[in-house]
Design a protein around this motif. Structure first.
Motif, PDB file in Angstrom:
ATOM      1  N   GLY A   1      -6.702   7.728   7.252  1.00 44.56           N
ATOM      2  CA  GLY A   1      -7.003   8.829   6.440  1.00 44.56           C
ATOM      3  C   GLY A   1      -4.904   9.571   5.924  1.00 44.56           C
ATOM      4  N   GLN A   2      -4.586   9.893   7.347  1.00 38.33           N
ATOM      5  CA  GLN A   2      -2.997  11.018   7.456  1.00 38.33           C
ATOM      6  C   GLN A   2      -1.691   9.934   6.980  1.00 38.33           C
ATOM      7  OE1 GLN A   2      -3.336  12.938  11.627  1.00 38.33           O
ATOM      8  NE2 GLN A   2      -4.510  14.087  10.586  1.00 38.33           N
ATOM      9  N   TYR A   3      -2.408   8.614   7.596  1.00 39.08           N
ATOM     10  CA  TYR A   3      -1.330   7.654   7.592  1.00 39.08           C
ATOM     11  C   TYR A   3      -1.057   7.063   6.146  1.00 39.08           C
ATOM     12  CZ  TYR A   3       0.568   2.666   7.969  1.00 39.08           C
ATOM     13  OH  TYR A   3       2.520   1.678   7.846  1.00 39.08           O
ATOM     14  N   ALA A   4      -2.325   6.879   5.139  1.00 40.44           N
ATOM     15  CA  ALA A   4      -2.295   6.881   3.412  1.00 40.44           C
ATOM     16  C   ALA A   4      -1.969   8.320   3.344  1.00 40.44           C
ATOM     17  CB  ALA A   4      -4.335   6.435   3.046  1.00 40.44           C
ATOM     18  N   ASN A   5      -1.829   8.899   3.499  1.00 39.65           N
ATOM     19  CA  ASN A   5      -1.214  10.443   3.051  1.00 39.65           C
ATOM     20  C   ASN A   5       0.059  10.175   3.564  1.00 39.65           C
ATOM     21  OD1 ASN A   5      -4.008  11.827   1.802  1.00 39.65           O
ATOM     22  ND2 ASN A   5      -4.278  12.383   4.016  1.00 39.65           N
ATOM     23  N   ILE A   6       0.882   9.288   4.311  1.00 33.59           N
ATOM     24  CA  ILE A   6       2.137   9.840   4.418  1.00 33.59           C
ATOM     25  C   ILE A   6       2.561   8.175   3.589  1.00 33.59           C
ATOM     26  CG2 ILE A   6       3.845   8.951   6.194  1.00 33.59           C
ATOM     27  CD1 ILE A   6       2.528  10.047   8.192  1.00 33.59           C
ATOM     28  N   THR A   7       2.128   7.862   3.270  1.00 32.00           N
ATOM     29  CA  THR A   7       2.482   6.059   2.435  1.00 32.00           C
ATOM     30  C   THR A   7       2.285   6.581   1.543  1.00 32.00           C
ATOM     31  OG1 THR A   7       0.691   5.091   3.028  1.00 32.00           O
ATOM     32  CG2 THR A   7       2.438   4.708   4.553  1.00 32.00           C
TER      33      THR A   7
ATOM     34  N   VAL B   1      -4.065   1.966   3.126  1.00 35.00           N
ATOM     35  CA  VAL B   1      -5.364   2.175   2.641  1.00 35.00           C
ATOM     36  C   VAL B   1      -6.377   0.620   2.797  1.00 35.00           C
ATOM     37  CG1 VAL B   1      -7.019   1.663   0.284  1.00 35.00           C
ATOM     38  CG2 VAL B   1      -4.739   2.697  -0.310  1.00 35.00           C
ATOM     39  N   ASN B   2      -5.917  -0.345   3.171  1.00 33.97           N
ATOM     40  CA  ASN B   2      -7.045  -1.499   4.100  1.00 33.97           C
ATOM     41  C   ASN B   2      -7.531  -0.701   4.759  1.00 33.97           C
ATOM     42  OD1 ASN B   2      -8.615  -3.716   3.583  1.00 33.97           O
ATOM     43  ND2 ASN B   2      -6.503  -4.784   4.452  1.00 33.97           N
ATOM     44  N   HIS B   3      -6.635  -0.188   5.642  1.00 33.84           N
ATOM     45  CA  HIS B   3      -6.655   0.296   6.736  1.00 33.84           C
ATOM     46  C   HIS B   3      -8.033   1.359   6.728  1.00 33.84           C
ATOM     47  CE1 HIS B   3      -4.761  -1.706  10.611  1.00 33.84           C
ATOM     48  NE2 HIS B   3      -3.764  -1.688   9.793  1.00 33.84           N
ATOM     49  N   LEU B   4      -7.985   2.151   5.880  1.00 37.63           N
ATOM     50  CA  LEU B   4      -8.619   3.843   5.721  1.00 37.63           C
ATOM     51  C   LEU B   4     -10.291   3.111   5.380  1.00 37.63           C
ATOM     52  CD1 LEU B   4      -8.925   6.983   5.854  1.00 37.63           C
ATOM     53  CD2 LEU B   4      -7.902   6.461   2.845  1.00 37.63           C
ATOM     54  N   MET B   5     -10.151   2.406   4.354  1.00 34.11           N
ATOM     55  CA  MET B   5     -11.379   1.601   4.032  1.00 34.11           C
ATOM     56  C   MET B   5     -11.969   0.623   5.342  1.00 34.11           C
ATOM     57  SD  MET B   5     -11.912   1.448   0.595  1.00 34.11           S
ATOM     58  CE  MET B   5     -12.364   0.227   0.280  1.00 34.11           C
ATOM     59  N   THR B   6     -10.939  -0.128   6.115  1.00 33.79           N
ATOM     60  CA  THR B   6     -11.792  -1.096   7.393  1.00 33.79           C
ATOM     61  C   THR B   6     -12.745   0.619   8.399  1.00 33.79           C
ATOM     62  OG1 THR B   6     -10.649  -2.346   7.459  1.00 33.79           O
ATOM     63  CG2 THR B   6     -11.397  -1.990   9.727  1.00 33.79           C
ATOM     64  N   ALA B   7     -11.443   1.436   8.999  1.00 31.94           N
ATOM     65  CA  ALA B   7     -12.228   2.746   9.054  1.00 31.94           C
ATOM     66  C   ALA B   7     -13.053   3.633   9.036  1.00 31.94           C
ATOM     67  CB  ALA B   7     -10.914   3.918   9.450  1.00 31.94           C
TER      68      ALA B   7
END
Length: 167
Positions: A58-64, A78-84
């Motif tokens: 989530g933090q990575y998605a907010n940064i990008t 977003v792909n990583h966030l969905m997987t997580a």
């Protein structure tokens, strides 16, 4: 019929019954049973890992996010966030399968806090919920010292004193 052969047959049958009873209670080593302490510990660890992974994604998605929705880094985030998120829900289901009610409640609160988007206040709430879940899991697995384990309590207190006195 000779009496010795009758006794021999009876002994053979009883040994067979004892042997089959022993084999029917066979439990392979390393296989966790649903609801066993090992199974619960694995489920708790999986949930803690999923909580951290989801928070970092989530933090990575907010940064990008400021780069735009077509940016490959944002799409990957977003792909990583969905997987997580799916990993987090699967880990919660694993805890719900084998944990007692009070641990399930704290796990649900931790997942809710991890999925909320409230900024700094949300991060504080997430950390408090994660600590509450960890304490409930430790209590369930009986990692804390009992009243009669005076030596264990003393060791824990001494360790806490030495670590708090460090700079």
């Amino acid at each position: 019929m000779e009496p010795s052969s009758t006794v021999g047959v009876a002994v053979a049958r009883s040994i067979g019954k004892i042997g089959s009873a022993a084999l029917s209670r066979y439990k392979p080593v390393g296989v966790a049973r649903v609801g066993s302490p090992e199974d619960r510990a694995q489920a708790y660890k999986r949930l803690l890992d999923a909580l951290v992974h989801h928070q970092m994604a989530g933090q990575y998605a907010n940064i990008t996010a400021p780069r735009g929705v077509t940016d490959p880094l944002f799409v990957d985030a977003v792909n990583h966030l969905m997987t997580a998120g799916s990993e987090l829900l699967a880990a919660l289901a694993g805890v719900q399968l084998c944990a007692p009610g009070y641990v399930i409640n704290t796990a649900q609160k931790a997942v809710d806090a991890a999925q909320s988007k409230e900024g700094d206040e949300g991060i504080k709430r997430y950390r408090m919920a994660q600590v509450a879940f960890l304490e409930a899991a430790r209590y369930d697995l009986e990692y804390n010292a009992k009243r009669w384990q005076l030596w264990k309590k003393r060791k824990a207190r001494k360790f806490a004193e030495t670590t708090s006195s460090r700079p």
